[in-house]
Design a protein around this motif. Structure first.
Motif, PDB file in Angstrom:
ATOM      1  N   ARG A 197       2.578   3.535  49.748  1.00 48.99           N
ATOM      2  CA  ARG A 197       2.783   4.913  50.189  1.00 48.99           C
ATOM      3  C   ARG A 197       4.176   5.107  50.802  1.00 48.99           C
ATOM      4  O   ARG A 197       4.946   5.951  50.366  1.00 48.99           O
ATOM      5  CB  ARG A 197       1.696   5.301  51.191  1.00 48.99           C
ATOM      6  CG  ARG A 197       1.788   6.739  51.672  1.00 48.99           C
ATOM      7  CD  ARG A 197       0.648   7.063  52.617  1.00 48.99           C
ATOM      8  NE  ARG A 197      -0.625   7.071  51.922  1.00 48.99           N
ATOM      9  CZ  ARG A 197      -1.125   8.128  51.289  1.00 48.99           C
ATOM     10  NH1 ARG A 197      -0.445   9.255  51.243  1.00 48.99           N
ATOM     11  NH2 ARG A 197      -2.296   8.069  50.685  1.00 48.99           N
ATOM     12  N   THR A 198       4.507   4.323  51.820  1.00 53.90           N
ATOM     13  CA  THR A 198       5.734   4.566  52.571  1.00 53.90           C
ATOM     14  C   THR A 198       6.909   3.701  52.133  1.00 53.90           C
ATOM     15  O   THR A 198       8.049   3.987  52.488  1.00 53.90           O
ATOM     16  CB  THR A 198       5.509   4.303  54.063  1.00 53.90           C
ATOM     17  OG1 THR A 198       5.319   2.892  54.279  1.00 53.90           O
ATOM     18  CG2 THR A 198       4.298   5.074  54.573  1.00 53.90           C
ATOM     19  N   ALA A 199       6.657   2.608  51.409  1.00 52.43           N
ATOM     20  CA  ALA A 199       7.667   1.624  51.020  1.00 52.43           C
ATOM     21  C   ALA A 199       8.088   0.727  52.174  1.00 52.43           C
ATOM     22  O   ALA A 199       9.034  -0.047  52.040  1.00 52.43           O
ATOM     23  CB  ALA A 199       8.898   2.264  50.386  1.00 52.43           C
ATOM     24  N   ALA A 200       7.397   0.784  53.310  1.00 51.15           N
ATOM     25  CA  ALA A 200       7.698  -0.115  54.417  1.00 51.15           C
ATOM     26  C   ALA A 200       7.420  -1.560  54.004  1.00 51.15           C
ATOM     27  O   ALA A 200       6.423  -1.838  53.330  1.00 51.15           O
ATOM     28  CB  ALA A 200       6.865   0.252  55.638  1.00 51.15           C
ATOM     29  N   VAL A 201       8.292  -2.476  54.421  1.00 51.11           N
ATOM     30  CA  VAL A 201       8.208  -3.882  54.024  1.00 51.11           C
ATOM     31  C   VAL A 201       7.750  -4.727  55.204  1.00 51.11           C
ATOM     32  O   VAL A 201       8.297  -4.636  56.305  1.00 51.11           O
ATOM     33  CB  VAL A 201       9.572  -4.397  53.527  1.00 51.11           C
ATOM     34  CG1 VAL A 201       9.471  -5.853  53.081  1.00 51.11           C
ATOM     35  CG2 VAL A 201      10.086  -3.535  52.377  1.00 51.11           C
ATOM     36  N   PRO A 233      10.579   4.357  55.975  1.00 51.66           N
ATOM     37  CA  PRO A 233      11.520   3.901  56.994  1.00 51.66           C
ATOM     38  C   PRO A 233      12.946   3.917  56.464  1.00 51.66           C
ATOM     39  O   PRO A 233      13.184   3.822  55.262  1.00 51.66           O
ATOM     40  CB  PRO A 233      11.052   2.470  57.287  1.00 51.66           C
ATOM     41  CG  PRO A 233      10.363   2.035  56.036  1.00 51.66           C
ATOM     42  CD  PRO A 233       9.723   3.259  55.460  1.00 51.66           C
ATOM     43  N   ARG A 234      13.900   4.015  57.377  1.00 49.35           N
ATOM     44  CA  ARG A 234      15.303   4.019  56.974  1.00 49.35           C
ATOM     45  C   ARG A 234      15.792   2.616  56.616  1.00 49.35           C
ATOM     46  O   ARG A 234      16.696   2.449  55.798  1.00 49.35           O
ATOM     47  CB  ARG A 234      16.175   4.615  58.077  1.00 49.35           C
ATOM     48  CG  ARG A 234      15.892   6.087  58.307  1.00 49.35           C
ATOM     49  CD  ARG A 234      16.793   6.687  59.356  1.00 49.35           C
ATOM     50  NE  ARG A 234      16.450   8.082  59.547  1.00 49.35           N
ATOM     51  CZ  ARG A 234      16.911   9.078  58.780  1.00 49.35           C
ATOM     52  NH1 ARG A 234      17.748   8.807  57.793  1.00 49.35           N
ATOM     53  NH2 ARG A 234      16.545  10.316  59.005  1.00 49.35           N
ATOM     54  N   ALA A 247      11.538  -0.065  46.982  1.00 52.44           N
ATOM     55  CA  ALA A 247      12.299   0.698  46.002  1.00 52.44           C
ATOM     56  C   ALA A 247      11.698   2.058  45.692  1.00 52.44           C
ATOM     57  O   ALA A 247      11.664   2.495  44.534  1.00 52.44           O
ATOM     58  CB  ALA A 247      12.470  -0.112  44.724  1.00 52.44           C
ATOM     59  N   HIS A 248      11.188   2.731  46.696  1.00 54.57           N
ATOM     60  CA  HIS A 248      10.867   4.144  46.551  1.00 54.57           C
ATOM     61  C   HIS A 248      11.038   4.830  47.899  1.00 54.57           C
ATOM     62  O   HIS A 248      11.043   4.180  48.943  1.00 54.57           O
ATOM     63  CB  HIS A 248       9.473   4.397  45.967  1.00 54.57           C
ATOM     64  CG  HIS A 248       8.326   3.824  46.736  1.00 54.57           C
ATOM     65  ND1 HIS A 248       7.916   2.516  46.598  1.00 54.57           N
ATOM     66  CD2 HIS A 248       7.481   4.373  47.643  1.00 54.57           C
ATOM     67  CE1 HIS A 248       6.873   2.275  47.368  1.00 54.57           C
ATOM     68  NE2 HIS A 248       6.597   3.392  48.030  1.00 54.57           N
ATOM     69  N   VAL A 249      11.225   6.134  47.845  1.00 53.29           N
ATOM     70  CA  VAL A 249      11.394   6.942  49.049  1.00 53.29           C
ATOM     71  C   VAL A 249      10.300   8.000  49.053  1.00 53.29           C
ATOM     72  O   VAL A 249      10.108   8.707  48.053  1.00 53.29           O
ATOM     73  CB  VAL A 249      12.781   7.608  49.076  1.00 53.29           C
ATOM     74  CG1 VAL A 249      12.871   8.622  50.224  1.00 53.29           C
ATOM     75  CG2 VAL A 249      13.877   6.554  49.211  1.00 53.29           C
ATOM     76  N   THR A 250       9.591   8.079  50.155  1.00 54.36           N
ATOM     77  CA  THR A 250       8.493   9.032  50.280  1.00 54.36           C
ATOM     78  C   THR A 250       8.843  10.075  51.330  1.00 54.36           C
ATOM     79  O   THR A 250       9.314   9.738  52.419  1.00 54.36           O
ATOM     80  CB  THR A 250       7.193   8.318  50.695  1.00 54.36           C
ATOM     81  OG1 THR A 250       6.873   7.321  49.718  1.00 54.36           O
ATOM     82  CG2 THR A 250       6.036   9.307  50.784  1.00 54.36           C
ATOM     83  N   PHE A 251       8.623  11.324  50.983  1.00 57.01           N
ATOM     84  CA  PHE A 251       8.762  12.385  51.972  1.00 57.01           C
ATOM     85  C   PHE A 251       7.560  13.310  51.885  1.00 57.01           C
ATOM     86  O   PHE A 251       6.881  13.386  50.849  1.00 57.01           O
ATOM     87  CB  PHE A 251      10.077  13.169  51.796  1.00 57.01           C
ATOM     88  CG  PHE A 251      10.201  13.929  50.498  1.00 57.01           C
ATOM     89  CD1 PHE A 251       9.760  15.239  50.388  1.00 57.01           C
ATOM     90  CD2 PHE A 251      10.787  13.331  49.391  1.00 57.01           C
ATOM     91  CE1 PHE A 251       9.881  15.939  49.200  1.00 57.01           C
ATOM     92  CE2 PHE A 251      10.913  14.024  48.195  1.00 57.01           C
ATOM     93  CZ  PHE A 251      10.467  15.334  48.102  1.00 57.01           C
ATOM     94  N   ALA A 252       7.269  13.953  52.997  1.00 56.88           N
ATOM     95  CA  ALA A 252       6.131  14.870  53.068  1.00 56.88           C
ATOM     96  C   ALA A 252       6.621  16.307  52.955  1.00 56.88           C
ATOM     97  O   ALA A 252       7.721  16.645  53.412  1.00 56.88           O
ATOM     98  CB  ALA A 252       5.372  14.673  54.376  1.00 56.88           C
ATOM     99  N   VAL A 267       5.418  13.145  48.449  1.00 58.65           N
ATOM    100  CA  VAL A 267       6.150  13.021  47.195  1.00 58.65           C
ATOM    101  C   VAL A 267       6.849  11.664  47.222  1.00 58.65           C
ATOM    102  O   VAL A 267       7.554  11.341  48.189  1.00 58.65           O
ATOM    103  CB  VAL A 267       7.195  14.136  47.034  1.00 58.65           C
ATOM    104  CG1 VAL A 267       7.982  13.951  45.743  1.00 58.65           C
ATOM    105  CG2 VAL A 267       6.518  15.505  47.068  1.00 58.65           C
ATOM    106  N   ARG A 268       6.638  10.864  46.179  1.00 59.61           N
ATOM    107  CA  ARG A 268       7.301   9.561  46.076  1.00 59.61           C
ATOM    108  C   ARG A 268       8.338   9.623  44.961  1.00 59.61           C
ATOM    109  O   ARG A 268       8.039  10.032  43.837  1.00 59.61           O
ATOM    110  CB  ARG A 268       6.307   8.442  45.757  1.00 59.61           C
ATOM    111  CG  ARG A 268       5.223   8.216  46.785  1.00 59.61           C
ATOM    112  CD  ARG A 268       4.468   6.920  46.499  1.00 59.61           C
ATOM    113  NE  ARG A 268       4.033   6.816  45.108  1.00 59.61           N
ATOM    114  CZ  ARG A 268       3.492   5.722  44.566  1.00 59.61           C
ATOM    115  NH1 ARG A 268       3.334   4.635  45.291  1.00 59.61           N
ATOM    116  NH2 ARG A 268       3.104   5.708  43.301  1.00 59.61           N
TER     117      ARG A 268
END
Length: 407
Positions: A173-177, A328-329, A334-339, A365-366
C-alpha cells in the motif's frame, strides 16, 4: 519546485541516466505512461521470440526430448540461480515454482514444523491480504494461531510462543520498507524464524537476505515475467535438510523418474517443487530476469528512489490541498501512494488521459516508478497530466464515478 523547473531537471537526469538504454529493450503501450509496473511489469522485447522458439521448436519439434535437450527440467534451478544475486542469496538457495501464495503456504507450514511447541504466526496488520489468508490456512492445518500487530509493535510482539514472523519487505500500500536486518535479528533473538515476502522488492529495491530463513517473491512485477509468472522461493542452507513442506509432489522427490510409491524429499531447495514446471511461463520469466540482472540491483534501486523523489516533488508542485502523500519520503519502494477523496474516479480519469496507475481502497492512488521502463520525463509529465485532470474536473464526470472495477 514548479513543474516547469522539474521538467528541465528531468531532461538533465535522463541525459545522464545509465539505465536509459534499457527503455528501448521493453515494449511500452503507445501514447501511455505506464505507472503500474508494481502490479504488472512491461514486456521485454526478447520475450515474444523466446516464447515462439519454445513453442514452435522445443515443443513443436523436440517434444519430450526437450526436457533434457532444451534444459526444461533444469529451468527452476537455473532461473532461481539468476534471481539469487538480486536478493543476496546463494544460487543453491533459490528455486522457481508455483505462485507466491502457494510458496507462502508451503514455507509457513514448514516453519511451524521446524519450531515444534511454538504455535503463533506473527504478521503485520494491514499487510497484503493473501499473506494473511495463507497464514490463517496454514495455522488451521497445524493447530496454530495468527496474530497481526501494528508495524511499530512487531519487535515487541516477538515472544517464546512465536514460531514464524511473516512480513512483506515493501508495503503493497504505502511502499514503506522494513529494516530487514534488524527484524531478522529480532526474530532470531526470540527463537523464531522469519519469512520475507519480496513481491514488491526484487528488481526494484536492493535486497540482502543476510541471515533470513525463508523468502518468497513474485515474477510478474519488477522481474518482468508476464501475467501470472511463476514465483520464487528461498530457503537458507541451514534449514534445507530438515525442511518438511506439505505439498509432496513428484518433482520434489529425490528420484522423480524412479516412480517410487513412497516419498523421499529431494536434497536442497529442490524439495520445494511439486508439480511439473510450466515451461512457457518459465521461459518468459527467464527473459525478464536476464534483463533485470543485466541492469543490476544497485542501479535499479537508485533509479527507483530517484524517480519516486521526482514524482513526489511533482505531486507537491501541483499544490492541491486534496492530495495527501501516504508513502514515506525515505525508505520507500518503487511506487508512490497518495490519498485523494475521489481516488477511484481520479485513477480512471488519469487512465483516460494516458497515465496508468491503480487504486487501493478506500482512497489511495498508487503510481509505480519501475526503473527499467520509465524516464524522469515520464514521471514529471504524469504529474502535469494529474494537474490538468484536477484543474479540469475530469475526475468528477459521472462515467468515471459510476462503477468500481478491478484495476
Amino acid at each position: 519546485m514548479p513543474l516547469a523547473d522539474l521538467m528541465a531537471e528531468a531532461r538533465a537526469r535522463d541525459a545522464a541516466d545509465p539505465l536509459a538504454p534499457f527503455r528501448a529493450r521493453v515494449i511500452r503501450p503507445e501514447g501511455r505512461i505506464p505507472l503500474d509496473g508494481h502490479s504488472l511489469g512491461l514486456l521485454p522485447r526478447t520475450t515474444p521470440a523466446r516464447l515462439a522458439r519454445v513453442a514452435e521448436e522445443e515443443w513443436g519439434q523436440g517434444l519430450i526430448a526437450s526436457w533434457n535437450r532444451a534444459g526444461w527440467i533444469e529451468a527452476p534451478a537455473r532461473i532461481g540461480a539468476r534471481i539469487a544475486p538480486l536478493i543476496g542469496a546463494a544460487p543453491e538457495e533459490v528455486t522457481v515454482c508455483d505462485s507466491v501464495s502457494v510458496n507462502l503456504f508451503k514455507l509457513a507450514v514448514a516453519a511451524l514444523r521446524l519450531r515444534p511447541g511454538r504455535r503463533v504466526l506473527l504478521l503485520e496488520a494491514g499487510d497484503f491480504p493473501t499473506d494473511h489468508h495463507v497464514a490463517e490456512s496454514a495455522a488451521r492445518l497445524m493447530g496454530a494461531e495468527v496474530r497481526a500487530v501494528a508495524r511499530d509493535g512487531i519487535a515487541d510482539a516477538l515472544g517464546p510462543e512465536v514460531a514464524l514472523l511473516l512480513l512483506s519487505h515493501v508495503s503493497y500500500r504505502t511502499a514503506a520498507v522494513h529494516d530487514m536486518a534488524a527484524l531478522t535479528a529480532a526474530a532470531h533473538a526470540a527463537g523464531a524464524l522469519i519469512l520475507w515476502d519480496l513481491s514488491h522488492s526484487t528488481g526494484a529495491v536492493e535486497v540482502d537476505l543476510g541471515d533470513a530463513d525463508m523468502a518468497v517473491g513474485c515474477g510478474y512485477k519488477h522481474l518482468l515475467g508476464g501475467p501470472g509468472a511463476p514465483a520464487f522461493a528461498f530457503v537458507a542452507w541451514r534449514h534445507q535438510a530438515a525442511l518438511d513442506q506439505p505439498i509432496a509432489g513428484w518433482m520434489g522427490h529425490a528420484e522423480p523418474f524412479a516412480f517410487e510409491a513412497d516419498y523421499a524429499p529431494a536434497p536442497g531447495v529442490r524439495r520445494l517443487l511439486a508439480g511439473t514446471p510450466p515451461i512457457l511461463a518459465l521461459a518468459a520469466l527467464e527473459e525478464g530476469v536476464a534483463l533485470v540482472a543485466e541492469a543490476g540491483p544497485a542501479r535499479l534501486a537508485a533509479k527507483a528512489r530517484a524517480l519516486g523523489d521526482v514524482l513526489i516533488a511533482g505531486l507537491e508542485a501541483i499544490g492541491c490541498p486534496d492530495l495527501r502523500l501516504v508513502s514515506p519520503r525515505t525508505g520507500r519502494g518503487a511506487h508512490v501512494t497518495f490519498a485523494h477523496r475521489h481516488a477511484w474516479p481520479l485513477v480512471r480519469a488519469l487512465d483516460a488521459a494516458g497515465v496508468t496507475g491503480d487504486f487501493r481502497a478506500p482512497d489511495c492512488v498508487r503510481l509505480g516508478v519501475s526503473p527499467l521502463g520509465l524516464s524522469f520525463m515520464d514521471v514529471v509529465r504524469a504529474a502535469e497530466i494529474l494537474e490538468e485532470v484536477l484543474a479540469s474536473g475530469a475526475h468528477l464526470r459521472p462515467e468515471y464515478r459510476a462503477v468500481r472495477a478491478v484495476t
